[in-house]
Design an enzyme around this catalytic site. Sequence first.
Site, PDB file in Angstrom:
ATOM      1  N   SER A  90       0.516   2.446  -4.859  1.00 12.79           N
ATOM      2  CA  SER A  90      -0.775   1.951  -4.365  1.00 12.79           C
ATOM      3  C   SER A  90      -1.986   2.361  -5.203  1.00 12.79           C
ATOM      4  O   SER A  90      -3.102   1.913  -4.920  1.00 12.79           O
ATOM      5  CB  SER A  90      -0.992   2.395  -2.912  1.00 12.79           C
ATOM      6  OG  SER A  90      -1.062   3.793  -2.811  1.00 12.79           O
ATOM      7  N   LYS A  93      -6.596   6.126   4.347  1.00 10.11           N
ATOM      8  CA  LYS A  93      -7.145   6.152   2.992  1.00 10.11           C
ATOM      9  C   LYS A  93      -8.665   5.989   2.995  1.00 10.11           C
ATOM     10  O   LYS A  93      -9.368   6.615   2.196  1.00 10.11           O
ATOM     11  CB  LYS A  93      -6.482   5.063   2.136  1.00 10.11           C
ATOM     12  CG  LYS A  93      -5.027   5.397   1.820  1.00 10.11           C
ATOM     13  CD  LYS A  93      -4.334   4.307   1.026  1.00 10.11           C
ATOM     14  CE  LYS A  93      -2.895   4.735   0.697  1.00 10.11           C
ATOM     15  NZ  LYS A  93      -2.158   3.707  -0.042  1.00 10.11           N
TER      16      LYS A  93
END
EC number: 3.4.21.53
Length: 348
Positions: free
Chosen positions: A242, A287
């Site tokens: 990611s 996140k």
Amino acid sequence: MSRRALTLLVAGFMVLALGVVGALMKVPYVVLSPGPTENTIGEVDKKPVIAITGRQVYPTDGALSLVTVAYQGGPSSRIDLMTALRGWLDPNVAVVPEETIFPKSRTAKQVEEENTVEMANSQDNATAAALTELKIPYSTVVTVLSTEKGKPADGKVQKGDEINAIDGKKVTDVDMVRETVRALKPGADVVFDVTRGEKKLDVTVKTTSGDKGATMVGMTMQAKYKFPFKVSISVGDVGGPSAGLMFSLGIVDKLTPGSLTGGKSIAGTGTITPEGEVGAIGGIAQKMVGAKKAGATVFLTPADNCAEALKAAPDGLRLVKAETLHDMVTTLDSLRQGKTDLPACTPS
């Protein structure tokens, strides 16, 4: 003490004991929380996250931060019920079934190994995407990653072999090799032109029938890139794909004059393809929390994560929709110039 009082006392003790035992009972869930945030144009342990040698680099400032998700639990270290309950009550934490992170078909060690491989591939793809964006030529080679024991390729090709051609046709990518093999009938010979160390060899392998009748030879391949200079990426104990977008932006920033960030603290996430397409990721809520805690004011969000991100975005964090690396380079240029018309995540 009366019999009634004694009965109540014993009953209360049993309830308490059962409650303690129940709270300490191991449960098949995993707690996801905001993980470390690293500036891709900064340093980790006094070493640059992105080091480029053999090519001119330029000074950078601000931050282009990758964000991560930390997890607690798993098959080998399950959390207790109390930990899960605390997680369910914390808006910055997600508690998910164990199978979400550790599928029953794979061991915890296999999952960790896959995350490590995905991170390595992500770094290669990020470098390829950055060079594609900057129109810097590079080449691609298909290499053998492993062979399946007992299958025709076992003992014929070796790990690390570079496949140059198949049946006389130049190899362009992994799919081309796979499709060429599948077009043959089981039992047919297929010739691989490979480079092994300093030698070039022609290796003949007999095909066989695999799952669902597909023709195969029993080897796993991966695309490897040959870049005109060295790009090294080091972020410590971080896995998964990611961080690709942020690696690419960091590389672009270092290879071009001026500051891509304009001195701002920018964070983001997203997988990246060699062509520069940004893909969705997991753990977007955690996140974003990590990005806000690290001081970011702008968060680059994969387009396919926008709907989820809008529901959980911390106050003061501007969500910018990311679809391609080129778009993000252009967007950061606009942001640096003070423009406000940026691609944004909007309610669908």
